[in-house]
Scaffold this motif. Sequence first.
Motif, PDB file in Angstrom:
ATOM      1  N   ASP A   1      19.031 -51.975  13.590  1.00  8.72           N
ATOM      2  CA  ASP A   1      17.779 -52.730  13.701  1.00  8.72           C
ATOM      3  C   ASP A   1      17.776 -53.665  14.900  1.00  8.72           C
ATOM      4  O   ASP A   1      16.804 -54.382  15.129  1.00  8.72           O
ATOM      5  CB  ASP A   1      17.552 -53.566  12.428  1.00  8.72           C
ATOM      6  N   ALA A   2      18.869 -53.679  15.657  1.00 12.06           N
ATOM      7  CA  ALA A   2      18.967 -54.594  16.799  1.00 12.06           C
ATOM      8  C   ALA A   2      18.219 -54.040  18.012  1.00 12.06           C
ATOM      9  O   ALA A   2      18.081 -52.827  18.175  1.00 12.06           O
ATOM     10  CB  ALA A   2      20.423 -54.840  17.160  1.00 12.06           C
TER      11      ALA A   2
ATOM     12  N   CYS B   1      20.001 -60.195  22.847  1.00 20.26           N
ATOM     13  CA  CYS B   1      19.996 -59.272  21.716  1.00 20.26           C
ATOM     14  C   CYS B   1      19.333 -59.925  20.505  1.00 20.26           C
ATOM     15  O   CYS B   1      19.611 -61.087  20.175  1.00 20.26           O
ATOM     16  CB  CYS B   1      21.425 -58.857  21.363  1.00 20.26           C
TER      17      CYS B   1
ATOM     18  N   ASP C   1      18.640 -59.450  16.471  1.00 23.11           N
ATOM     19  CA  ASP C   1      19.049 -58.704  15.276  1.00 23.11           C
ATOM     20  C   ASP C   1      17.873 -58.544  14.324  1.00 23.11           C
ATOM     21  O   ASP C   1      17.053 -59.448  14.190  1.00 23.11           O
ATOM     22  CB  ASP C   1      20.185 -59.443  14.562  1.00 23.11           C
TER      23      ASP C   1
END
Length: 434
Positions: free
Chosen positions: A315-316, A432, A434
């Motif tokens: 899902d990142a 990034c 999450d």
Amino acid sequence: MIEAEGNLIEQLGEPFHQGSVQCLYPYAGDDTLMVAETGAGGSVFDVGTIFEVPGSDRCRALFRHVLFERLADPATWNRVHEAIGADRDLSQESRDLLLDGGVLATLREKGARTHHVGMLDGLSGALVQGAVPDVPSAFNVVRRFDVLRPQAVRIYGAQIYDYSVYANADGYVVPLEAIVRFGVTGASSIYKRSLSMEEKQKAQFFSELGVDGLDAWKMLSRPVLDFTSKYEPTDRPVTRQEAVNMSGLSPAEFSEMAQLAVLGAYVVRLMFADIGLQLWDLKWELACENGQLLFVDTVDTDSVRATCQVPVSGDAWLALHVNKQAVRDYYEIFHPEWVEGVAQAKAEAGGSGGDFHAILLEGQATGRFPATPQLDSVFVDLQAEKLGFVDAYLRGADAASAIADQLAWVCGKEVAYYEERGCYEALLARNCVD
């Protein structure tokens, strides 16, 4: 008003103001107007123009033209009303605050007041209003407003700024930048400030913002508003109480300015959402004339944080910036020693009251601070590609969904750029989600 004819670009003389992001020219035949030429140069960390992205001048000017035309259109605010009503991430209290106030009702009836008049066609030089020129240019026509500046004074050895000039002023640019945040990125100034605060100070800070806390790369439960100074050597964060005192506005006028800033941010958010981008924050400037507030100055891809989602794993995803933050990331990843030198020069200027730019240049000349590094031409080309697709959207040259796909493609190329140079992990650590 607006009586000049012929090719107005060819009639431009010397600019009466030449800044790092735009030049300002008199408008032939009407001294209440001026022509603003957006430059292709860019500045990061307040150091002045240090890079150039080809085509960014036209794209940024066109974004400004299209946005201000939409701000003036009542239909735009009907869409904002619908978007706020459908935004289930908003608390009911926040939704009521935005929808039930008289500000939005007035905008839906009359549109917003702005200083924007139109854009000059790049081929004919004619003024175009209410539409995109056949050949967009880097030249917008806007109304002129007085720029009053606070006076620097020293009190018991410390430098402060006297804002009393605004108390009885009219027809002036409010000396504040109003920052609206839908979410918090890793580079957000309020997030960085909160990290260095003691718990009591942090609690007070969060209370003023109206949030329970701040986490990097998280959207907020409501858009928040904070302010910085505009006409001091660096953008200084100020409390809302200080902002009211600096502004020269009455409490009612200041409240309206706050409403306008947040509601206007929804207009920009919707524009970016059309092409698959997520808006995190932006800054506004407003002017006051006869008790009425107007949107002024520039709002473009250099004054917002909008990102494209590039999947990583599970899902990142990586948030790739389609704005000037991409260049800030580049310098912080590839040239951290230079960024540190700039920060040190700012700290010295803040402590002494000296000129930041003079301190930086003197330090670079003596070798105390690193020289300003050049932006890699390959990276510049990637930024130009991104803005080229935004430009196509603004001109209506392709469907918004196709533009979204093209932006995702070029952002994928930017990820590969970092991978090829061994800096992917550094990019991942910064951006990034999450």
